[in-house]
Scaffold this active site. Structure first.
Site, short mmCIF file in Angstrom:
data_model
loop_
_atom_site.label_atom_id
_atom_site.label_comp_id
_atom_site.label_asym_id
_atom_site.label_seq_id
_atom_site.Cartn_x
_atom_site.Cartn_y
_atom_site.Cartn_z
CB ILE A 1 7.74 7.73 14.08
CG1 ILE A 1 9.02 6.91 13.96
CG2 ILE A 1 7.38 8.38 12.74
CD1 ILE A 1 10.24 7.64 13.46
NE ARG B 1 0.21 10.60 10.43
CZ ARG B 1 -0.08 9.46 9.81
NH1 ARG B 1 -1.25 8.90 9.92
NH2 ARG B 1 0.81 8.89 9.03
CB CYS C 1 -4.04 6.97 11.00
SG CYS C 1 -4.24 5.38 10.25
CE LYS D 1 -1.70 1.85 3.98
NZ LYS D 1 -1.54 3.29 4.12
CG ASN D 2 2.55 2.75 3.58
OD1 ASN D 2 1.35 3.01 3.43
ND2 ASN D 2 3.13 2.69 4.76
CG ASP E 1 3.49 2.02 9.36
OD1 ASP E 1 3.07 2.87 10.16
OD2 ASP E 1 3.54 2.20 8.13
NE ARG F 1 -6.94 4.43 5.83
CZ ARG F 1 -6.03 5.06 6.56
NH1 ARG F 1 -6.18 5.17 7.85
NH2 ARG F 1 -4.97 5.58 5.99
C1 UD1 Z 1 4.45 7.20 5.96
C2 UD1 Z 1 3.59 5.95 5.90
C3 UD1 Z 1 3.10 5.58 7.28
C4 UD1 Z 1 4.30 5.44 8.24
C5 UD1 Z 1 5.17 6.69 8.19
C6 UD1 Z 1 6.44 6.57 9.01
C7 UD1 Z 1 2.54 6.06 3.71
C8 UD1 Z 1 1.32 6.25 2.93
N1 UD1 Z 1 2.46 6.21 5.04
O1 UD1 Z 1 3.61 8.23 6.46
O2 UD1 Z 1 2.41 4.34 7.20
O3 UD1 Z 1 3.81 5.28 9.56
O4 UD1 Z 1 5.56 6.97 6.83
O5 UD1 Z 1 7.20 5.47 8.58
O6 UD1 Z 1 3.60 5.73 3.19
N2 UD1 Z 1 6.01 15.24 9.99
C9 UD1 Z 1 6.04 16.59 10.23
N3 UD1 Z 1 5.93 17.43 9.15
C10 UD1 Z 1 5.79 16.98 7.88
C11 UD1 Z 1 5.76 15.60 7.65
C12 UD1 Z 1 5.87 14.75 8.72
O7 UD1 Z 1 6.18 17.02 11.38
O8 UD1 Z 1 5.69 17.80 6.96
C13 UD1 Z 1 6.09 14.30 11.13
C14 UD1 Z 1 4.80 13.54 11.29
O9 UD1 Z 1 3.86 14.26 12.04
C15 UD1 Z 1 5.25 12.28 11.97
C16 UD1 Z 1 6.65 12.05 11.39
O10 UD1 Z 1 7.06 13.31 10.86
O11 UD1 Z 1 5.36 12.50 13.35
C17 UD1 Z 1 6.70 10.97 10.31
O12 UD1 Z 1 5.94 11.37 9.21
P1 UD1 Z 1 6.24 10.90 7.71
O13 UD1 Z 1 7.57 10.23 7.65
O14 UD1 Z 1 6.00 12.06 6.82
O15 UD1 Z 1 5.13 9.82 7.50
P2 UD1 Z 1 4.06 9.75 6.34
O16 UD1 Z 1 4.70 9.98 5.02
O17 UD1 Z 1 2.87 10.56 6.70
#
Ligand code: UD1
Length: 419
Positions: A327, A121, A116, A22-23, A305, A398
């Site tokens: 995270i 986030r 989620c 999925k990711n 995850d 999902r």
């Molecule tokens: C992706 C995965 C999710 C996984 C996560 C971490 C997908 C669709 N989802 O989510 O399943 O749990 O990686 O391995 O691939 N953050 C900020 N600002 C930003 C972006 C992120 O502060 O602009 C923070 C987030 O709030 C979170 C952390 O960084 O605490 C990790 O986020 P990120 O690595 O961006 O995860 P996703 O891409 O949302």
């Protein structure tokens, strides 16, 4: 709303095949926005988030067809540059439309994401980087409105944190930007490399994906391509736990060990026997189980995850385990439900202390709160005494393709029922 009814106490053993990720599939599907020609993708899992993504693509004019796990997408001309709230609210990854739309159409209107309910986030890393590339962004009534009348241009970008989504966002945007983009402190997850592979298949000039520094030289246009999505390492690992948690063993085929080293390390530490060969991994219950400490970290660290699922396992192993979540804030929502099933887990700040006890789980009705939390409740249900009902499994749908059939094929008694 469906729920799962699980008769616990059966030993699961056998072989299952991992689905497409999925990711990895989500960013790859969004990357098709960059290209006017037909793209053919194999191993696209049948999941709710994938459906949402295909609807978002259709909403901007894409022609989408699907046969089994193969999806074809053609977006010769965009009819809109909007990602509406009704679709975006269920899936945070929808924000990945922003970069490709800006790169191809010079404008975008994307609703702020939901997804989620794990922590706040934010998407500030995405937005700051796109601004560095020349995008003008503002927030208007819950939407991110972006314009770049003169197109995106390459930039040197230093992420304050290696965000997976932001890395994918900028890889896509930079593929069609003018000049060179360098992303420093980039995320190194295997799904990033899979996206890199797809972008290269379309003609993008990208190197360094999978390392902390990615270099992208923008090209004027991308061409059609055929590509296979990688296996779902989170699903595969969840299935690997299903055997040993019930005293049995599972073999997952269609997977490799190299992108799950941290997970497999903790699994071994907890007493599970792990074997692997070309394209398969097997996990079997050991003579004794032990506690194991771990901390979630960006790849190659232990994946967030898989935190909930491993915790469900450790709660019924012998000994104490300390689990730190670094995270996401608020990602211990499975704990109260596991405790209701009999686990002894105490949360103190960002750490959960698990006092493992074999045979601790008893079947009851529990509520899934997010995608990976749901999987931990299902694992606990497999080994619990009596019947477990896991409600709100739309969270599971999902991200896990036919989990009930896969677990049943291993000997588990898991049935989907309507409320
Ligand atoms: C992706 C995965 C999710 C996984 C996560 C971490 C997908 C669709 N989802 O989510 O399943 O749990 O990686 O391995 O691939 N953050 C900020 N600002 C930003 C972006 C992120 O502060 O602009 C923070 C987030 O709030 C979170 C952390 O960084 O605490 C990790 O986020 P990120 O690595 O961006 O995860 P996703 O891409 O949302």
């Amino acid at each position: 709303m469906d729920y799962f009814e699980i008769e616990g106490g059966r030993r699961l053993s056998g072989t299952v095949t991992a689905s497409g990720s999925k990711n990895a599939a989500l960013p790859i599907l969004f990357a098709t926005l960059l290209c006017p020609a037909k793209v053919r993708l194999r191993k696209v899992p049948r999941l709710h988030d994938i459906k949402t993504t295909l609807s978002l693509l259709e909403g901007v004019g894409a022609r989408v067809s699907r046969e089994g796990e193969t999806v074809e997408i053609e977006l010769a001309k965009l009819s809109s540059t909007e990602a509406p709230y009704d679709l975006v609210r269920t899936m945070r990854a929808s924000v990945l439309m922003l970069g490709p739309l800006l790169a191809r159409e010079k404008s975008a209107r994307v609703s702020l994401p939901g997804g989620c309910a794990i922590g706040s986030r934010p998407v500030d890393i995405h937005l700051t980087a796109l601004e560095q590339m020349g995008a003008e962004l503002k927030l208007e009534a819950g939407y991110i409105v972006g314009n770049c009348p003169r197109g995106l241009r390459g930039a040197e970008i230093n992420f304050r944190f290696p965000s997976v989504g932001a890395t994918q966002q900028i890889m896509m945007a930079a593929s069609l930007a003018a000049g060179r983009t360098v992303i420093r402190n980039a995320a190194r997850e295997p799904e990033i490399e899979n996206l890199g592979g797809f972008l290269r298949a379309m003609g993008a000039k990208i190197s360094g994906d999978g390392t902390a520094e990615i270099v992208i030289d923008g090209v004027p246009a991308l061409s059609g391509a055929e590509f296979e999505v990688m296996f779902d390492r989170i699903e595969a690992a969840t299935l690997l736990l299903a055997g040993p948690i019930t005293g049995g063993s599972t073999r997952v085929q269609g997977m490799e060990t190299d992108c799950l080293e941290a997970f497999l390390g903790v699994l071994r530490k907890s007493g599970v026997a792990v074997n692997s060969g070309e394209g398969w991994v097997e996990a079997a219950a050991g003579a004794a189980s032990h506690g194991a400490d771990f901390e979630t970290q960006p790849h190659p660290g232990y994946p967030t995850d898989l935190q909930a699922q491993m915790m469900a396992f450790l709660a019924q192993a012998n000994g104490i385990s300390r689990v730190s979540e670094t995270i996401f804030e608020n990602r211990f929502m499975h704990v109260p439900e596991l405790v209701r099933m009999g686990a002894d887990i105490r949360v103190e700040g960002g750490q959960a202390v698990v006092h493992g006890k074999p045979g601790c789980y008893q079947g009851t009705t529990v509520m899934a709160t997010d995608l990976r939390a749901s999987a931990s409740l299902v694992l606990a249900g497999l080994v619990a005494k009596g019947t477990t009902r896991v409600r709100r499994i739309y969270h599971l749908d999902r991200g896990y393709e036919s989990l009930e059939s896969k677990l049943s094929s291993l000997g588990g008694a898991v049935v989907r029922k309507p409320e």
